[in-house]
Design a protein around this motif. Structure first.
Motif, PDB file in Angstrom:
ATOM      1  N   GLU A 141       0.712  -1.208   0.008  1.00 18.82           N
ATOM      2  CA  GLU A 141       0.174  -0.102  -0.017  1.00 18.82           C
ATOM      3  C   GLU A 141       0.765   1.260  -0.090  1.00 18.82           C
ATOM      4  O   GLU A 141       1.947   1.409   0.951  1.00 18.82           O
ATOM      5  N   PRO A 142       0.534   2.187  -0.948  1.00 18.90           N
ATOM      6  CA  PRO A 142       1.403   3.321  -0.895  1.00 18.90           C
ATOM      7  C   PRO A 142       1.730   4.158   0.321  1.00 18.90           C
ATOM      8  O   PRO A 142       2.734   4.531   0.628  1.00 18.90           O
ATOM      9  N   ASP A 143       0.259   4.360   1.101  1.00 18.14           N
ATOM     10  CA  ASP A 143       0.451   5.091   2.412  1.00 18.14           C
ATOM     11  C   ASP A 143       1.330   4.275   3.244  1.00 18.14           C
ATOM     12  O   ASP A 143       2.196   4.952   3.978  1.00 18.14           O
ATOM     13  N   ALA A 144       1.324   3.318   3.322  1.00 18.89           N
ATOM     14  CA  ALA A 144       2.263   2.555   4.451  1.00 18.89           C
ATOM     15  C   ALA A 144       3.628   2.604   4.077  1.00 18.89           C
ATOM     16  O   ALA A 144       4.365   2.499   5.082  1.00 18.89           O
ATOM     17  N   LEU A 145       3.865   2.330   2.763  1.00 14.51           N
ATOM     18  CA  LEU A 145       5.373   2.454   2.300  1.00 14.51           C
ATOM     19  C   LEU A 145       5.760   3.672   2.549  1.00 14.51           C
ATOM     20  O   LEU A 145       7.058   3.940   3.016  1.00 14.51           O
ATOM     21  N   LEU A 146       5.067   4.795   2.187  1.00 13.13           N
ATOM     22  CA  LEU A 146       5.500   6.363   2.431  1.00 13.13           C
ATOM     23  C   LEU A 146       5.738   6.310   3.920  1.00 13.13           C
ATOM     24  O   LEU A 146       6.581   7.092   4.513  1.00 13.13           O
TER      25      LEU A 146
END
Length: 566
Positions: A141-146
Motif C-alpha cells: 500500500e502506498p501510504d504504508a510504504l510512505l
C-alpha cells in the motif's frame, strides 16, 4: 527532478504506481502503469531522472527488470534498511524503534536464508535472536510504504551519527542491486570441466545412483581396517560403534576428533569424509541443479548474517571448494579479474581503533609478516594466531599466550575488541563503525547474569552465567570487526559497480562475491583497466569509512582465464 520514485503494486489490477518524491518523501505526482510495460517505463525514468528507486524489497522488484534488460543505478530497500534501523543504537528513541513489530520485522516469505555457521550461532541457541514479528508485507500500500520511508528518514536524521547511517543504508541497498545482478548474470561455469574434475577425484558418475568408484574403494578400506564388513561410513552411529570396538571413545566423527586417533583408518576415513562432502555439496546433482547456460547463478541473501555478512539461499556460493574452481572459466575473449582483500578484518581493526602502530604494520600486502618482522611475535604464524585470537576471543593455546605481547604493541586495537567483549558480557549491545547494532541480549540471559551476582547464588548457576557471558563477549568482540569489514566490502562493491560502467563499452560486470573477494568477468582488452578499477574502489571504500586513516587495504589481484589460477 524527482529525488526518489516509490514503486507500489496492485496485484489484483496488475498495475504498478510510480510516485515521485522529493527529498523529504513528499509525493510530487503519481502515474499508474500496467505491469507489462513497467520495465519500459522504469528504463525511461531512469534515463531521464536518474532517481533513487524506493521499494519494499529488491528481491521482489529487480529480477523482473533485469530479465527485461533494465538496470537501475540506485535504490532504497525498505526491508533491508528497516532491519538496520530497528536496533541501531545511534537511532535509539526514534518512532521506528518505538513502534510495535510490523511487517518489515519479518523475513520475506520467499527467503529463508542459510545462516553462516560461526560464533553468531550461539545467539540462536540461547534465545537472543529478536522476535521476527508478523509476516512480511504481501501487498504494498502506498501510504504504508510512505510512512515507513518517512520513519526511516526521520530515524537517520535524528540519530547521533546520521552520516554513517546514511552511508550504511545506501551500501546495504546497493548490495541488494549487486546481488540480484550477479544472480542474473551468473559466474561463467564450464559443466564439461566440472564433470572432468569430479571424475578425476571420485571416478565416473555412477549410473542409477550409488557411490562413485573412489568412494566405494575408500569405504571398502575403512570396513577392512575396522573389521566391519557391513559398515556404512556415511552413518555416524555405525562409525562410532566400529571405532569403539577398536578401543576408541569419541563424541563425534568430526575430522578434529578423528585426526587425534592412532589408527591406520584415520587417513582413508578423512579422505572419505572430504570426498563425500564434495559429492553432496558440489557433485553432479549440484551441477544439474545450479548451472544453466554455462552460468552458476546462486541466490545471495544480503545481510543474511547478523553482522551484515551475506548468506546464500541455495547453491552454496559461500563455500565453493578450491578443487572445483577450475570449472569457473571466462568466456572466449574474456578474462576473470579476481581480487581478495588481504587480511581485511585486522586492517579494519587498525582503522577503527586509530592504532597507528597497527596501521603501520598494515602497510603492504602481508600484515602478519610485518608484525613478525617488527619483533612483536616470533613468526608470521604466531602473528596470525595472535591477531585473529584477539578478534575472535581465543584465550588459550598459542593465541592466549601471545595476547600480552599483542596488547603491548597495539594497545588501542586490543582495547577496542576488549571493550566490545566486556560490553557483551554485561548484556549490552555493540555497534559496527557505520552503526549496525548487535541483537539485544535476551531477558533470560540478563536474568542469569543478575541471579549469579545475587547474594547466596548457587555455585553452578554462577559458573553457567559466567560461561554464557564469555560466549556473548566473544560474539560482540567479533561483531564489531566482522560487521565493519562487511561494511567496507559493501562500499567496495558499490564503488566497483559504478566504475565498471565507464570501462570500454561497459560490458565488464561483477559475477561473484565472497566476504572479502570479488570476481569480475571482463573482455580481455579491458581486463587491466578493470584491475585498476578494483584497486581504486578498494581505496575509495577505505576513505568512505575511515577518512584519512593511514591504513592500506591491500589486494591480492590476478587476471586469469580460470578461477583456479587466481
Amino acid at each position: 527532478m524527482a529525488a526518489s520514485v516509490l514503486l507500489t503494486r496492485d496485484a489484483r489490477a496488475r498495475t504498478v504506481t510510480l510516485t515521485s518524491l522529493d527529498a523529504a518523501a513528499v509525493p510530487q505526482g503519481s502515474r499508474v502503469v500496467d505491469e507489462a510495460t513497467l520495465a519500459q517505463v522504469v528504463a525511461q525514468v531512469e534515463a531521464d531522472e536518474h532517481p533513487r528507486w524506493v521499494w519494499d524489497d529488491t528481491r521482489r522488484w529487480y529480477p523482473a527488470l533485469l530479465a527485461a534488460d533494465v538496470r537501475v543505478d540506485r535504490c532504497h530497500d525498505l526491508r533491508l534498511c528497516h532491519a538496520v534501523l530497528r536496533h541501531a543504537a545511534a537511532a535509539a528513541g526514534s518512532r521506528l524503534q518505538c513502534a510495535p513489530a510490523g511487517p518489515f520485522d519479518a523475513p520475506p516469505p520467499d527467503a529463508t536464508p542459510a545462516h553462516e555457521p560461526d560464533l553468531l550461532d550461539a545467539l540462536a541457541d540461547t534465545g537472543d535472536a529478536p522476535d521476527p514479528g508478523p509476516a512480511a508485507p504481501g501487498g504494498t500500500e502506498p501510504d504504508a510504504l510512505l510512512t515507513e520511508l518517512r520513519d526511516q528518514l526521520d530515524a537517520v536524521a535524528g540519530s547521533t551519527q546520521p552520516g554513517r547511517l546514511r552511508l550504511l543504508l545506501a551500501a546495504e541497498s546497493g548490495g541488494a542491486l549487486v546481488a540480484a545482478e550477479m544472480q542474473h548474470d551468473g559466474l561463467p561455469w564450464d559443466p564439461v570441466r566440472h564433470d572432468e574434475l569430479l571424475t578425476e577425484l571420485l571416478g565416473p558418475r555412477p549410473v542409477g545412483g550409488g557411490r562413485p568408484r573412489r568412494l566405494e574403494e575408500l569405504a571398502a578400506t575403512i570396513r577392512d581396517l575396522l573389521s566391519d564388513p557391513r559398515l556404512n561410513p556415511d552413518s555416524q552411529p555405525h562409525l562410532l560403534a566400529a571405532l569403539r570396538r577398536q578401543g576408541f571413545s569419541l563424541a563425534s566423527t568430526s575430522k578434529w576428533e578423528v585426526r587425534e586417533l592412532d589408527h591406520p583408518v584415520v587417513e582413508p576415513l578423512l579422505e572419505y569424509k572430504r570426498l563425500s562432502r564434495l559429492l553432496s555439496a558440489n557433485g553432479w546433482a549440484w551441477l544439474d541443479a545450479w548451472v544453466r547456460d554455462r552460468r552458476f547463478r546462486p541466490t545471495y541473501v544480503v545481510g543474511g548474517v547478523v553482522t551484515g555478512r551475506w548468506a546464500t539461499d541455495g547453491g552454496g556460493a559461500l563455500q565453493l571448494p578450491a578443487s572445483l574452481r577450475g570449472a569457473a572459466r571466462a568466456d572466449p575473449g574474456w578474462r576473470l579479474v579476481v581480487a581478495d582483500a588481504a587480511q581485511l578484518e585486522p586492517r579494519v581493526l587498525a582503522a577503527m581503533s586509530g592504532d597507528r602502530a597497527m596501521a603501520e604494520a598494515a602497510r603492504g600486502s602481508d600484515l602478519y609478516q610485518r608484525i613478525a618482522d617488527a619483533g612483536t611475535v616470533p613468526t608470521r604464524r604466531d602473528a596470525k594466531y595472535a591477531l585473529l585470537g584477539a578478534i575472535y576471543g581465543a584465550t588459550t593455546g598459542t593465541a592466549g599466550m601471545l595476547m600480552p605481547r599483542l596488547a603491548r604493541a597495539y594497545p588501542q586495537a586490543v582495547a577496542l575488541v576488549e571493550a566490545a567483549a566486556r560490553a557483551g558480557e554485561r548484556g549490552e549491545p555493540v555497534s559496527t563503525w557505520l552503526g549496525r547494532t548487535s541483537p539485544p541480549a535476551s531477558a533470560a540471559f540478563l536474568d542469569r547474569i543478575g541471579a549469579a551476582g545475587a547474594e547466596g547464588a548457587d555455585a553452578q548457576d554462577v559458573r553457567d552465567a559466567r560461561r554464557g557471558a564469555r560466549d556473548r563477549g566473544r560474539f560482540t568482540r567479533n561483531f564489531v570487526v566482522q560487521g565493519t569489514a562487511a561494511e567496507w566490502a559493501l562500499c567496495w562493491l558499490a564503488s566497483l559497480r559504478r566504475r565498471l560502467r565507464d570501462i570500454g563499452d561497459g560490458r565488464a560486470h561483477l559475477v561473484f562475491f565472497l566476504h572479502d573477494e570479488v570476481v569480475v568477468h571482463s573482455p580481455a582488452d579491458d581486463a587491466q583497466a578493470v584491475a585498476q578499477a578494483v584497486r581504486d574502489a578498494a581505496d575509495e571504500a577505505g576513505r568512505l569509512l575511515f577518512g584519512s586513516a593511514p591504513v592500506e587495504f591491500a589486494l591480492d589481484l590476478a587476471v586469469v582465464e580460470s578461477y583456479a589460477d587466481a
